[in-house]
Design a protein around this motif. Structure first.
Motif, mmCIF file in Angstrom:
data_model
loop_
_atom_site.group_PDB
_atom_site.id
_atom_site.type_symbol
_atom_site.label_atom_id
_atom_site.label_comp_id
_atom_site.label_asym_id
_atom_site.label_seq_id
_atom_site.Cartn_x
_atom_site.Cartn_y
_atom_site.Cartn_z
ATOM 1 N N LEU A 1 41.020 38.119 12.727
ATOM 2 C CA LEU A 1 41.740 39.157 11.989
ATOM 3 C C LEU A 1 43.246 38.910 12.029
ATOM 4 O O LEU A 1 43.938 39.048 11.014
ATOM 5 N N CYS A 2 43.772 38.537 13.196
ATOM 6 C CA CYS A 2 45.214 38.299 13.327
ATOM 7 C C CYS A 2 45.672 37.082 12.539
ATOM 8 O O CYS A 2 46.780 37.052 12.005
ATOM 9 N N LEU A 3 44.826 36.051 12.486
ATOM 10 C CA LEU A 3 45.211 34.799 11.828
ATOM 11 C C LEU A 3 44.741 34.729 10.376
ATOM 12 O O LEU A 3 44.893 33.687 9.733
ATOM 13 N N LEU A 4 44.199 35.814 9.879
ATOM 14 C CA LEU A 4 43.720 35.851 8.491
ATOM 15 C C LEU A 4 44.798 35.463 7.478
ATOM 16 O O LEU A 4 44.527 34.709 6.527
ATOM 17 N N PRO A 5 46.058 35.917 7.632
ATOM 18 C CA PRO A 5 47.093 35.555 6.636
ATOM 19 C C PRO A 5 47.554 34.104 6.720
ATOM 20 O O PRO A 5 48.229 33.627 5.815
ATOM 21 N N PHE A 6 47.204 33.400 7.798
ATOM 22 C CA PHE A 6 47.735 32.050 8.016
ATOM 23 C C PHE A 6 46.701 31.019 7.580
ATOM 24 O O PHE A 6 45.829 30.607 8.352
ATOM 25 N N ARG A 7 46.819 30.608 6.319
ATOM 26 C CA ARG A 7 45.819 29.717 5.721
ATOM 27 C C ARG A 7 45.902 28.291 6.258
ATOM 28 O O ARG A 7 44.948 27.518 6.089
ATOM 29 N N ASN A 8 47.028 27.938 6.888
ATOM 30 C CA ASN A 8 47.158 26.566 7.393
ATOM 31 C C ASN A 8 46.332 26.336 8.659
ATOM 32 O O ASN A 8 46.139 25.189 9.080
ATOM 33 N N ILE A 9 45.841 27.409 9.271
ATOM 34 C CA ILE A 9 44.975 27.281 10.438
ATOM 35 C C ILE A 9 43.528 27.408 9.955
ATOM 36 O O ILE A 9 43.127 28.435 9.427
ATOM 37 N N THR A 10 42.766 26.363 10.131
ATOM 38 C CA THR A 10 41.400 26.323 9.612
ATOM 39 C C THR A 10 40.468 27.205 10.447
ATOM 40 O O THR A 10 40.835 27.684 11.528
ATOM 41 N N ALA A 11 39.258 27.382 9.943
ATOM 42 C CA ALA A 11 38.256 28.169 10.668
ATOM 43 C C ALA A 11 37.945 27.533 12.022
ATOM 44 O O ALA A 11 37.752 28.236 13.024
ATOM 45 N N LYS A 12 37.910 26.186 12.063
ATOM 46 C CA LYS A 12 37.672 25.506 13.337
ATOM 47 C C LYS A 12 38.824 25.753 14.310
ATOM 48 O O LYS A 12 38.605 25.932 15.511
ATOM 49 N N GLY A 13 40.058 25.770 13.778
ATOM 50 C CA GLY A 13 41.220 26.047 14.621
ATOM 51 C C GLY A 13 41.156 27.448 15.201
ATOM 52 O O GLY A 13 41.427 27.668 16.388
ATOM 53 N N LYS A 14 40.787 28.416 14.373
ATOM 54 C CA LYS A 14 40.675 29.803 14.839
ATOM 55 C C LYS A 14 39.558 29.947 15.862
ATOM 56 O O LYS A 14 39.679 30.708 16.826
ATOM 57 N N LEU A 15 38.486 29.197 15.655
ATOM 58 C CA LEU A 15 37.371 29.239 16.597
ATOM 59 C C LEU A 15 37.796 28.683 17.959
ATOM 60 O O LEU A 15 37.440 29.240 19.008
ATOM 61 N N PHE A 16 38.588 27.620 17.937
ATOM 62 C CA PHE A 16 39.055 27.045 19.198
ATOM 63 C C PHE A 16 40.023 27.991 19.906
ATOM 64 O O PHE A 16 39.956 28.159 21.129
ATOM 65 N N VAL A 17 40.934 28.611 19.154
ATOM 66 C CA VAL A 17 41.854 29.590 19.738
ATOM 67 C C VAL A 17 41.064 30.728 20.374
ATOM 68 O O VAL A 17 41.415 31.221 21.455
ATOM 69 N N SER A 18 39.978 31.134 19.718
ATOM 70 C CA SER A 18 39.125 32.189 20.273
ATOM 71 C C SER A 18 38.528 31.767 21.610
ATOM 72 O O SER A 18 38.437 32.571 22.543
ATOM 73 N N TRP A 19 38.146 30.492 21.712
ATOM 74 C CA TRP A 19 37.496 30.009 22.928
ATOM 75 C C TRP A 19 38.483 29.886 24.090
ATOM 76 O O TRP A 19 38.093 29.961 25.252
ATOM 77 N N VAL A 20 39.762 29.702 23.788
ATOM 78 C CA VAL A 20 40.762 29.544 24.856
ATOM 79 C C VAL A 20 41.356 30.911 25.220
ATOM 80 O O VAL A 20 42.514 31.006 25.586
ATOM 81 N N GLY A 21 40.545 31.951 25.147
ATOM 82 C CA GLY A 21 40.988 33.271 25.607
ATOM 83 C C GLY A 21 40.760 33.412 27.091
ATOM 84 O O GLY A 21 40.026 34.291 27.563
#
Length: 486
Positions: free
Chosen positions: A328-348
């Motif tokens: 939800l937070c990274l929704l406006p940032f199209r330069n970060i791919t779905a895989k990138g967002k998934l990895f950021v989620s995992w490094v919580g």
């Protein structure tokens, strides 16, 4: 056995010694070093070898000192050029991301507390308080794992993760304090007042951190001390002064020391090598002390009684709350791919910070606070085991990993910032020496000099008539084209 003035030095030294030896073994198996420090503390604690340590206030004080050093050191290692492309998403994650994680997890905890199968009964406010203590990613864990494993990631993910973990503690801290105040007073939350307090915290934290960072640079570059080691000690005193002043003015002290570190890390600074070496050693020492202290503080048999519900909450945070808040937070940032967002989620990653924040309800004598502390501790262990041990594999699985950047040069030579130059090394090939093999005949760019030649294990001082061979390594010194900001 209890800690006394007579035995604290011996016991403390044995704990640190044991931690370092065990961490060396654990590193080979990919076990996070900080997890091992926690485990060592638990093994030596009340349910292990019998060391008695039950002071939440002492643990909180040690954690406060340790976090200020860790955040400052992390700020010094953060470069403007790295975080500039990810500044906005990083800030959004560290503010809105923390709030979303708190709300999602808090509502889930309140929902399951009504189940007959769970052994917790928490009000909505207490559920949100529990969620708030765990809502930020732990800076010590993230910095340690990403840097010890020398991870290099696509899409500028590494600097974004470090920026988030270094700057999201203030939001989690403020939510924790506000919810404690609401529960203690028995009143309804005043969202206007909460917003005002948050703005005050961020304003004073940012302004004082920036001002003290600039002042520290000015002072260290101009003061003349008799011994170069004193500059590091002087800077450490300024870090603690910054932390204390900010806290007294109701600003966020953790944010202040992080911003102060960023300022010092991105300006020309005298004795930088000595300061970096000092801060690196001090950071490791206080990471060990902090995790050992928290390991000693917990009683594992109490934690095991809540293992099932804690595992359920931890799984929800890892699988649902963190990914949902990140996407939800990274929704406006199209330069970060779905895989990138998934990895950021995992490094919580959860670590020392949530455990330290969980001591605040204990000291405030919130009803059920010991349960909250044990749940937070268990979830931290789960996070470090499940997420901490799989970060590298996750990056490879998502094809986000890059070769580790080369650090320094083959010669191990460093120059102080006062000398506005850079060092590079060059390995000679047969093709380079096909037409000439003397140094004087080499086409060395203007403004560049050869300082040293490494031939095998031998170091040679070069001159113009020196005959070069394939495989020789040259240490080159050249002028910087772009000077760093003052």
């Amino acid at each position: 056995m209890i800690f006394t003035a007579e035995n604290i030095l011996m016991i403390g030294s044995i704990l640190i010694f044991s931690s370092i030896l065990i961490s060396k073994t654990g590193y080979r198996f990919g076990i996070p070093t900080l997890l091992l420090f926690l485990v060592v503390g638990m093994l030596f604690g009340s349910d292990g070898l019998g060391l008695q340590f039950n002071s939440a206030s002492d643990a909180q004080f040690i954690g406060m000192i340790a976090l200020s050093i860790i955040l400052f050191s992390g700020g010094m290692d953060t470069k403007y050029t790295d975080i500039k492309p990810v500044l906005t998403p990083g800030i959004v994650l560290s503010t809105a991301g923390v709030l979303l994680t708190t709300l999602l997890t808090g509502v889930f905890i309140f929902y399951i507390s009504d189940w007959n199968q769970t052994n917790i009964e928490l009000t909505l406010m207490t559920s949100l308080l529990l969620a708030a203590t765990m809502s930020s990613t732990d800076s010590a864990s993230v910095f340690n794992l990403l840097r010890s494993q020398r991870m290099n990631l696509k899409q500028h993910l590494r600097p974004m993760l470090e920026l988030e973990s270094g700057s999201n503690d203030p939001m989690a801290y403020m939510l924790t304090i506000v919810l404690i105040q609401v529960i203690s007073s028995g009143s309804h939350p005043d969202f206007l007042l909460i917003t005002k307090d948050l703005l005050v915290q961020f304003f004073f934290g940012g302004v004082i951190g920036y001002a003290m960072g600039r002042f520290s640079v000015w002072l260290i570059n101009r003061i003349n001390l008799s011994n170069s080691s004193l500059y590091s000690i002087l800077l450490l005193s300024l870090v603690f002064i910054t932390f204390t002043i900010t806290d007294q003015l109701h600003g966020n002290a953790y944010l202040a020391v992080y911003i102060m570190g960023v300022i010092l890390g991105n300006t020309k600074l005298a004795f930088r090598k000595e300061i970096n070496t000092f801060m690196s050693g001090l950071t490791w020492l206080f990471q060990i002390i902090m995790f050992l202290t928290l390991g000693l503080l917990v009683n594992p048999h109490e934690m095991l009684d809540l293992a099932a519900v804690a595992l359920l909450i931890g799984a929800f945070m890892i699988i649902v709350a963190r990914p949902l808040s990140v996407f939800l937070c990274l929704l406006p940032f199209r330069n970060i791919t779905a895989k990138g967002k998934l990895f950021v989620s995992w490094v919580g990653l959860r670590g020392a910070t949530p455990i330290i924040f969980a001591t605040y309800p204990v000291l405030a004598q919130i009803e059920g606070s010991q349960q909250l502390f044990n749940i937070v501790f268990f979830i931290t262990l789960v996070s470090l085991v499940v997420q901490g041990m799989t970060i590298t594999k996750a990056a490879k699985l998502l094809h986000l990993d890059l070769p580790a950047p080369k650090e320094g040069n083959e010669f191990g030579v460093e120059l102080p910032d006062e000398i506005d130059t850079r060092l590079t090394d060059l390995t000679l090939t047969p093709e380079m020496l096909a037409t000439q093999n003397k140094l004087a005949d080499m086409q060395i760019p203007k403004g560049t000099l050869v300082m040293l030649v490494k031939r095998g294990s031998e170091f040679l001082i070069p001159n113009g008539q020196m005959e070069l061979r394939p495989g020789d390594k040259l240490l080159l010194i050249s002028e910087n084209k772009h000077k760093p900001a003052d």
